[in-house]
Design a protein around this motif. Structure first.
Motif, mmCIF file in Angstrom:
data_model
loop_
_atom_site.group_PDB
_atom_site.id
_atom_site.type_symbol
_atom_site.label_atom_id
_atom_site.label_comp_id
_atom_site.label_asym_id
_atom_site.label_seq_id
_atom_site.Cartn_x
_atom_site.Cartn_y
_atom_site.Cartn_z
ATOM 1 N N VAL A 183 28.338 39.851 47.763
ATOM 2 C CA VAL A 183 29.220 39.318 46.728
ATOM 3 C C VAL A 183 29.696 37.933 47.163
ATOM 4 O O VAL A 183 30.366 37.781 48.183
ATOM 5 N N ALA A 184 29.317 36.897 46.381
ATOM 6 C CA ALA A 184 29.671 35.518 46.727
ATOM 7 C C ALA A 184 30.949 35.067 46.035
ATOM 8 O O ALA A 184 31.611 34.138 46.496
ATOM 9 N N GLY A 185 31.310 35.702 44.912
ATOM 10 C CA GLY A 185 32.511 35.289 44.202
ATOM 11 C C GLY A 185 32.930 36.326 43.176
ATOM 12 O O GLY A 185 32.094 37.086 42.677
ATOM 13 N N ILE A 186 34.229 36.358 42.888
ATOM 14 C CA ILE A 186 34.778 37.238 41.851
ATOM 15 C C ILE A 186 35.692 36.392 40.981
ATOM 16 O O ILE A 186 36.563 35.681 41.494
ATOM 17 N N LEU A 187 35.497 36.469 39.684
ATOM 18 C CA LEU A 187 36.254 35.651 38.746
ATOM 19 C C LEU A 187 37.017 36.536 37.780
ATOM 20 O O LEU A 187 36.428 37.358 37.076
ATOM 21 N N ASP A 188 38.348 36.388 37.807
ATOM 22 C CA ASP A 188 39.208 36.980 36.784
ATOM 23 C C ASP A 188 39.651 35.812 35.927
ATOM 24 O O ASP A 188 40.651 35.159 36.209
ATOM 25 N N GLY A 194 39.917 37.271 45.330
ATOM 26 C CA GLY A 194 39.225 37.776 46.511
ATOM 27 C C GLY A 194 38.726 39.196 46.374
ATOM 28 O O GLY A 194 37.781 39.607 47.060
ATOM 29 N N GLU A 195 39.363 39.973 45.484
ATOM 30 C CA GLU A 195 38.940 41.362 45.306
ATOM 31 C C GLU A 195 39.342 41.847 43.918
ATOM 32 O O GLU A 195 40.214 41.267 43.268
ATOM 33 N N ALA A 196 38.710 42.905 43.494
ATOM 34 C CA ALA A 196 39.016 43.504 42.190
ATOM 35 C C ALA A 196 38.946 45.020 42.335
ATOM 36 O O ALA A 196 38.025 45.561 42.954
ATOM 37 N N THR A 197 39.935 45.685 41.756
ATOM 38 C CA THR A 197 40.030 47.142 41.831
ATOM 39 C C THR A 197 40.026 47.719 40.418
ATOM 40 O O THR A 197 40.554 47.104 39.490
ATOM 41 N N ALA A 198 39.442 48.900 40.258
ATOM 42 C CA ALA A 198 39.401 49.568 38.951
ATOM 43 C C ALA A 198 40.804 49.668 38.380
ATOM 44 O O ALA A 198 41.759 49.929 39.118
ATOM 45 N N PRO A 199 40.989 49.359 37.089
ATOM 46 C CA PRO A 199 39.980 49.130 36.053
ATOM 47 C C PRO A 199 39.831 47.662 35.656
ATOM 48 O O PRO A 199 39.773 47.339 34.473
ATOM 49 N N ALA A 200 39.769 46.740 36.613
ATOM 50 C CA ALA A 200 39.737 45.307 36.317
ATOM 51 C C ALA A 200 38.425 44.907 35.641
ATOM 52 O O ALA A 200 37.336 45.347 36.034
ATOM 53 N N SER A 201 38.522 44.045 34.637
ATOM 54 C CA SER A 201 37.356 43.443 33.994
ATOM 55 C C SER A 201 37.162 42.063 34.598
ATOM 56 O O SER A 201 38.034 41.192 34.458
ATOM 57 N N ALA A 203 34.105 39.002 36.487
ATOM 58 C CA ALA A 203 32.734 38.513 36.654
ATOM 59 C C ALA A 203 32.452 38.440 38.146
ATOM 60 O O ALA A 203 33.297 37.989 38.930
ATOM 61 N N ILE A 204 31.272 38.877 38.560
ATOM 62 C CA ILE A 204 30.887 38.900 39.967
ATOM 63 C C ILE A 204 29.621 38.068 40.147
ATOM 64 O O ILE A 204 28.662 38.204 39.373
ATOM 65 N N ARG A 205 29.633 37.201 41.155
ATOM 66 C CA ARG A 205 28.441 36.411 41.479
ATOM 67 C C ARG A 205 27.846 36.936 42.775
ATOM 68 O O ARG A 205 28.552 37.108 43.779
ATOM 69 N N LEU A 206 26.553 37.199 42.742
ATOM 70 C CA LEU A 206 25.844 37.714 43.905
ATOM 71 C C LEU A 206 25.062 36.590 44.575
ATOM 72 O O LEU A 206 24.519 35.706 43.912
ATOM 73 N N LYS A 207 24.989 36.645 45.894
ATOM 74 C CA LYS A 207 24.331 35.601 46.671
ATOM 75 C C LYS A 207 22.839 35.883 46.826
ATOM 76 O O LYS A 207 22.442 37.005 47.181
ATOM 77 N N GLU A 208 22.029 34.881 46.538
ATOM 78 C CA GLU A 208 20.594 34.903 46.823
ATOM 79 C C GLU A 208 19.921 36.177 46.335
ATOM 80 O O GLU A 208 19.304 36.921 47.086
ATOM 81 N N ILE A 209 20.049 36.424 45.056
ATOM 82 C CA ILE A 209 19.394 37.592 44.458
ATOM 83 C C ILE A 209 18.532 37.133 43.296
ATOM 84 O O ILE A 209 18.991 36.397 42.422
#
Length: 319
Positions: A183-188, A194-201, A203-209
């Motif tokens: 996980v390279a980034g999380i955007l609210d 830095g982190e997200a816990t249920a039930p947060a909506s 966006a997540i960016r993945l590194k080198e995928i």
């Protein structure tokens, strides 16, 4: 709705008990820790009481608190309360659900809700205190990460954290592809977090995928899950327009969706109607990701639909 009881936040889902609203109850209660079943003391154990308690058991809700209501409508509240408890225990005494408490109340007058001043015959806690007591965790079960990707926009995977927590720097599993990513980034939106816990909506960016990410499920690399394409499982039938009919329908679980061939195994298949629970065989066109731990049953729930209308629901399991 959210209540503050004794300084504690309690999320409540109202599931009206009318028989024609069984579908609302199934969808609302599927992840509950406690069911509060309201029993009309003037009616006793009615058909909808039986149906809703059966669904509480079917959904795997561990505890049920019975609020015996309308005690203001009877001449002898103490006797009516005692008889209602006896009738309930006689009907559901062999259930796997822990019927943890019976609370006498009058919702109209507020008796027994926040205190028991108007219930001199009753030495126990009021309804609010009984709920808090029932919700005290006996053991702590950590929920695994479950993030179904609903949409991909550029490098960002959009969705809702259904279970657990995800942090920047975490290694996550793409459960369909069987690959891992960082996980390279999380955007609210519009903030980086830095982190997200249920039930947060989020966006997540993945590194080198470099894999298709649409309809993927992000979990933890250590998550104990499998993939299921054939299953025999109980289903609650939710079609008010007709009795059960075998055939090809659509099955959905979070962002997983495919066609499914469904057939009832019970000899009484032609009698299965709205609100009934029956065992069915499922043959999925594409496999679904399913968690193995029975304590994570709520993450394996599914619905069956026909022409966009929900006609059934249940849980998959994986050995």
């Amino acid at each position: 709705m959210t209540l503050q009881l004794g300084g504690q936040r309690v999320d409540c889902i109202d599931c009206p008990g009318h028989f024609e609203l069984v579908k609302n109850m199934v969808s609302g209660a599927s992840r509950a820790d406690l069911a509060v079943l309201v029993l009309d003391v003037t009616q006793g154990v009615a058909p909808q009481t039986i149906k809703h308690f059966e669904i509480v058991e079917f959904l795997g809700i561990p505890k049920c608190l019975v609020a015996i209501n309308k005690l203001d409508c009877v001449a002898d509240p103490e006797r009516a309360f005692t008889e209602a408890q006896k009738a309930f225990r006689e009907r559901f005494g062999q259930s796997s659900v822990d019927v943890c408490h019976f609370a006498p109340v009058s919702a109209l007058n507020g008796w027994g809700i926040a205190d028991t001043t108007d219930m001199p015959f009753y030495p126990g806690p009021c309804l609010a205190d009984a709920i808090l007591e029932a919700l005290k965790p006996e053991t702590t079960v950590r929920s695994p990460l479950l993030f179904p990707i609903q949409q991909v926009v550029g490098d960002w995977c959009l969705g809702t954290v259904k279970s657990g927590t995800v942090r920047v720097g975490d290694t996550v599993q793409l459960s369909r592809a069987g690959k891992t990513a960082t996980v390279a980034g999380i955007l609210d939106f519009p903030k980086d977090i830095g982190e997200a816990t249920a039930p947060a909506s989020v966006a997540i960016r993945l590194k080198e995928i470099n894999l298709p990410l649409a309809d993927e499920l992000l979990t933890e690399p250590t998550a104990d899950y499998g993939q299921v394409s054939q299953a025999t499982t109980p289903v609650v039938w939710l079609d008010q327009t007709q009795k059960w009919q075998d055939g090809e329908l659509t099955i959905s679980s979070f962002n997983q969706r495919t066609t499914v061939r469904v057939s009832v195994t019970s000899e009484k298949k032609n009698e299965l109607q709205y609100g009934d629970i029956g065992e069915v065989q499922l043959a999925l066109n594409q496999p679904f990701v399913v968690f193995r731990n029975p304590q994570h049953k709520a993450l394996n729930r599914f619905v069956i639909s026909r022409g966009g209308a929900v006609v059934g629901g249940g849980f998959l399991s994986c050995t």
